[in-house]
Design an enzyme around this catalytic site. Structure first.
Site, PDB file in Angstrom:
ATOM      1  N   THR B  96       8.087  -8.876  -9.763  1.00 54.73           N
ATOM      2  CA  THR B  96       7.992  -9.571  -8.479  1.00 54.73           C
ATOM      3  C   THR B  96       8.653 -10.933  -8.664  1.00 54.73           C
ATOM      4  O   THR B  96       8.185 -11.764  -9.446  1.00 54.73           O
ATOM      5  CB  THR B  96       6.533  -9.739  -8.031  1.00 54.73           C
ATOM      6  OG1 THR B  96       5.983  -8.438  -7.774  1.00 54.73           O
ATOM      7  CG2 THR B  96       6.439 -10.567  -6.761  1.00 54.73           C
ATOM      8  N   LYS B 171       7.632  -7.180  -0.624  1.00 56.21           N
ATOM      9  CA  LYS B 171       6.490  -7.527  -1.467  1.00 56.21           C
ATOM     10  C   LYS B 171       5.867  -8.848  -1.016  1.00 56.21           C
ATOM     11  O   LYS B 171       4.638  -9.016  -1.030  1.00 56.21           O
ATOM     12  CB  LYS B 171       6.929  -7.606  -2.939  1.00 56.21           C
ATOM     13  CG  LYS B 171       5.846  -8.012  -3.933  1.00 56.21           C
ATOM     14  CD  LYS B 171       4.801  -6.929  -4.144  1.00 56.21           C
ATOM     15  CE  LYS B 171       3.638  -7.387  -5.008  1.00 56.21           C
ATOM     16  NZ  LYS B 171       3.896  -7.373  -6.440  1.00 56.21           N
ATOM     17  N   LYS B 239       1.814 -17.409  -8.450  1.00 60.81           N
ATOM     18  CA  LYS B 239       3.260 -17.247  -8.668  1.00 60.81           C
ATOM     19  C   LYS B 239       3.894 -16.601  -7.433  1.00 60.81           C
ATOM     20  O   LYS B 239       4.894 -17.080  -6.899  1.00 60.81           O
ATOM     21  CB  LYS B 239       3.528 -16.378  -9.901  1.00 60.81           C
ATOM     22  CG  LYS B 239       5.013 -16.235 -10.228  1.00 60.81           C
ATOM     23  CD  LYS B 239       5.316 -15.004 -11.078  1.00 60.81           C
ATOM     24  CE  LYS B 239       5.434 -13.755 -10.215  1.00 60.81           C
ATOM     25  NZ  LYS B 239       5.973 -12.575 -10.920  1.00 60.81           N
TER      26      LYS B 239
END
Lengths: 288, 288
Positions: B96, B171, B239
């Site tokens: 990701t 995502k 993150k």
């Protein structure tokens, strides 16, 4: 099933079809509505009879059900109804209101030897019409047992949550969980559209995983299409969130995102969105 | 199924089991991991071979798959891998990361006549282990068609979302939808507990209606029980939210609740919750 003498007070978008399910089930109903023409219309459609006051409607009923607007309406209509009710009868309030007003009405009922249940519903107008509401009840177990089969005529589930007020508090948890969730979904869909993604395809994919929600599955595509005509209105949500925020002042629960979303809904109202459905939060993120 | 020569770079909690599924499916794998002992352990368990550098691991592979930590790791490992890859091979990044780094790596790949797909996953460690990940892919359709059956070995669904970067952007939508939703659920559960309700029973009831979510069904009871050892950690969520907030600066999407929840997660980290799961937001609302 034993036929019961029932009264239903408040024939709005929820109460009208709820009372209809009771009539279809064969109960003897007397209805009351503030605007009498609506009660006449209901009787023309379903039979039974109407009464000019809550007390008159409630007089011979074993169970009196009500669904009105807000705390003040509950106080006024319940007080009038209690004036006419028999000893041992049950007053059931389906309005979404504060736990405080539920306890207040329960005390007034007790003084007149009447039982009380707070029984707010979820499932919206569609749930009321197709008889698939979820009913969250506060009150005593023996009283609940006497009323349960009546409520079941318009419910998918009827659950006793605890003492008087517990039904309202459960409904508040429901609204708190929805408010922040709808804002998160709004931010996600708006981000998808601004990023140039096919937002519907994105929702199809992510609704298979940890981001899934009823709101995503049932409102996602209408939000993408900028359509907000699907039930529960912003004005009612603001009323409910006001109740949640008041209750939280009392029990010490912090509601930072719920309070923020309540404020965002005030901006939707300012844009004329009072009757838009709750997913209209996304409009605040759009350039219009 | 045709056996393929594959390389897998990065054998962390996700990559280790993902590469394992490819080995079990009969593909010839060369693996690379920054800590070589982990690669040796993987080879001892699954067969295949390990290589001392990404370029060596990638040299003969038709498809090179990678799953590393963040944008900088992607840049470093992809650059090294591209140095060894054959013309016409495909580099698939499961990390990701930002859509920007995906586009940057795609350009570097094109300069070396290598194809690139960004392919972040959702489903967590459990999904990687049982081969049920959701994979959101960005890239060209013919390249996707060549890689799809390989990715399917560890996926429940593999979907092409658009050009390079579209996997990462999808995502991000997923994480945006989750962040505010988990905070809303936290506020709801905490309110229920402070109001004296049986919070588990409340969740059972409201999860049948419009407040329902995967998070409510899968994390609700562990949140009630104050347990936060169920997968995706706060550090990784921060993150990801950082990537979302950066991307939103670029595309103009407002993320007021997402930004607030990102800040709330910083408070969870300050309490030592770096490895608690994302539902630990509720701890900030508790008196501890």
């Amino acid at each position: 099933m034993t036929q019961k003498r029932l009264a239903f007070l408040g024939l709005g978008v929820m109460g009208y079809p709820m009372a209809g399910h009771l009539a279809k089930a064969g109960h003897a109903l007397t209805v009351y509505n503030r605007t009498a023409a609506k009660a006449a219309q209901w009787v023309a459609q379903h039979g039974g009879s109407s009464a000019p006051t809550p007390a008159d409607a409630a007089r011979d009923a074993e169970i009196v059900l009500m669904c009105v607007g807000n705390d003040n309406d509950v106080r006024a209509v319940a007080t009038e109804a209690l004036g006419g009710m028999r000893n041992g009868a049950i007053l059931v309030d389906h309005t979404t209101a504060s736990a405080e007003v539920a306890r207040e009405v329960a005390r007034a009922a007790q003084a007149r030897r009447v039982e009380f249940l707070d029984a707010p519903v979820s499932g919206g107008q569609a749930g009321a019409e197709n008889g698939k509401l979820t009913i969250m009840v506060g009150g005593d177990a023996p009283v609940f047992a006497r009323a349960e089969s009546v409520l079941a005529h318009y419910a998918r589930a009827v659950t006793l949550m605890g003492p008087v007020g517990a039904g309202q508090l459960t409904k508040m948890v429901n609204q708190i969980c929805i408010a922040g969730l709808v804002q998160a979904l709004s931010e996600g869909i708006n981000f998808a559209q601004r990023a140039g993604l096919d937002a519907e395809r994105v929702l199809d994919v992510i609704s298979k995983g940890a981001a899934q929600s009823w709101q995503m599955e049932n409102r996602g595509k209408t939000m993408v299409a900028d359509k907000f005509d699907f039930g529960f209105a912003v004005d009612w949500m603001r009323k409910d969130l006001g109740i949640c925020l008041d209750a939280a002042r009392g029990n010490g629960a912090a509601l930072p995102v719920t309070a923020l979303v309540d404020q965002l809904y005030s901006r939707v109202q300012a844009r004329g969105g009072n009757r838009w459905d709750t997913s209209s939060l996304i409009r605040l993120l759009r350039d219009k």
